[in-house]
Design an enzyme around this catalytic site. Structure first.
Site, short mmCIF file in Angstrom:
data_model
loop_
_atom_site.label_atom_id
_atom_site.label_comp_id
_atom_site.label_asym_id
_atom_site.label_seq_id
_atom_site.Cartn_x
_atom_site.Cartn_y
_atom_site.Cartn_z
N ASP A 37 71.89 71.94 75.65
CA ASP A 37 72.52 70.71 76.52
C ASP A 37 72.92 70.84 77.52
O ASP A 37 73.49 72.20 77.52
CB ASP A 37 73.20 69.99 75.35
N ILE A 38 72.73 70.00 78.37
CA ILE A 38 73.18 70.47 79.84
C ILE A 38 75.17 70.73 79.90
O ILE A 38 75.28 71.68 80.70
CB ILE A 38 72.60 69.29 81.07
N ASP A 75 69.60 73.16 80.93
CA ASP A 75 69.27 71.45 81.25
C ASP A 75 67.43 72.30 81.98
O ASP A 75 66.62 72.68 81.92
CB ASP A 75 69.72 71.64 83.67
N VAL A 76 66.79 70.60 81.13
CA VAL A 76 65.85 70.27 81.04
C VAL A 76 64.43 70.05 81.97
O VAL A 76 63.41 70.48 81.63
CB VAL A 76 65.30 68.90 79.50
N ASN A 102 64.60 65.00 73.14
CA ASN A 102 66.08 64.48 73.20
C ASN A 102 66.60 64.04 74.35
O ASN A 102 67.11 62.96 74.57
CB ASN A 102 66.53 64.27 71.92
N TYR A 168 64.03 54.14 84.26
CA TYR A 168 64.13 54.63 82.92
C TYR A 168 62.65 53.85 82.13
O TYR A 168 62.28 55.29 81.31
CB TYR A 168 65.38 54.35 82.05
N LYS A 172 60.21 56.85 80.02
CA LYS A 172 60.36 55.84 78.93
C LYS A 172 58.36 55.92 78.21
O LYS A 172 58.13 56.40 77.19
CB LYS A 172 61.49 55.49 77.59
N ASP A 202 74.16 53.53 69.07
CA ASP A 202 75.45 53.25 69.51
C ASP A 202 76.22 54.96 69.46
O ASP A 202 76.30 55.80 68.88
CB ASP A 202 76.38 52.93 68.14
N THR A 203 76.36 55.52 70.94
CA THR A 203 76.39 56.49 71.45
C THR A 203 77.13 56.37 72.49
O THR A 203 77.39 55.27 73.31
CB THR A 203 75.29 57.84 71.69
#
Ligand code: NAD
Length: 279
Positions: A37-38, A75-76, A102, A168, A172, A202-203
């Site tokens: 994760d970044i 970082d991806v 993800n 976005y 995707k 819900d995040t």
């Protein structure tokens, strides 16, 4: 519970939200977890991203369900940082057979207002980041020659689109092309490749003040979580306003496990029916 016994899963965006939920779900079923994760904010993203403390909390929660993990900050968008996470995972657990691309960000902006910089950043993070992830992990998967499962977290917007979400949605939708091509390319090596298309989950990506204010009825002033629920519920066939992250994790677990051994090149909606409802 051992649907993932003997497997090692690499999850990007592992510090919170769906990524954390995937880590815990896969670990509970016996998988070792490699996470990335970044852990800091990113330019052009209008809400806060995860922190180092969030990643620590994911580690604690994996341990709580009896799991083991190697979680790395990175970082991806940076191939060397993704490769370092993969190397750390391979050093700890010997192999990686499950990949959950993800990590992603929601970037809002109309086609006339969004800058080229914001467009490029979105594609770079959501699409090229997934490509970097696959490129980092594939050599060891192919060398091991024991098959595997690669998943991309796309979005309902990949198929439905949405106003003010061109970058976005394009990022995707790009994941679907990547998924379908890799499925053809890797199928003969028993590596399955699929994408998952959630509606609103819900995040922290949606549960933040910036999103509440964006979605609040005109003239209301500051928005709140009820505004988000009221806006999202009508999009679903099923009577739920938002999906729990666990709903997506259950799909990830299925696609990661041997139960889906004959499923590849599928774009799976996890959306309470919204893709059908919205057309
Ligand atoms: N929440 C939703 O409504 C929703 C709906 C459909 C699809 N998605 C997708 O689901 C995925 C997970 O999102 P979430 O809902 O858990 O949101 P989230 O913001 O809670 O989690 C995303 C995670 O990715 C991390 N991340 C962001 N940029 C990164 C980078 N460059 N390198 C490494 N890590 C990075 C963040 O720090 C964060 O921990 C994303 O790809 C998102 O686009 C979300």
């Amino acid at each position: 519970m051992s649907r993932m016994a003997g497997k090692v899963a690499f999850v990007t965006g592992a510090a919170r939200g769906q990524g954390r939920s995937h880590c815990i779900t896969l670990a509970r079923e016996g998988a070792k977890i490699v996470g990335l994760d970044i852990c800091h904010d990113v330019e052009n993203v209008q809400y806060p991203l995860a922190t180092a403390e969030d990643l620590e909390e994911t580690k604690r929660l994996i341990k709580e369900v009896g799991g083991d993990s190697v979680l790395v900050q990175g970082d991806v968008r940076e191939p060397a940082e993704v490769a370092a996470a993969v190397e750390a995972g391979l050093a700890a657990f010997g192999h990686i057979d499950t990949v959950v691309c993800n990590a992603g960000v929601w970037v809002f902006g109309s086609a006339t207002e969004q800058s080229l910089h914001a467009w490029k950043d979105t594609i770079d993070l959501n699409l090229t980041g997934a490509w970097n992830t696959v490129q980092a992990v594939l050599p060891s998967m192919l060398a091991r020659d024991a098959g595997g499962s690669i998943m991309f977290t796309a979005s309902q917007m990949a198929t439905c689109g949405s106003p003010n979400a061109s970058a976005y949605a394009a990022s995707k939708a790009g994941l679907v092309g990547l998924m379908r091509s890799l499925a053809h390319e890797l199928g003969h090596r028993r590596i399955r490749v699929n994408s998952i298309h959630p509606s609103t989950v819900d995040t922290p990506m949606v549960q933040n003040q910036w999103m509440y204010d964006l979605i609040a009825p005109p003239g209301k002033g500051a928005g709140d979580a009820h505004d988000l629920e009221n806006a999202m519920a009508p999009m679903h066939i099923l009577p739920v306003p938002l999906l729990p992250a666990q709903a997506v994790s259950d799909a990830v677990l299925f696609l990661a496990s041997d139960e889906s051994a004959h499923i590849t090149s599928v774009a799976l909606p996890v959306d309470a029916g919204s893709t059908q409802k919205l057309g």
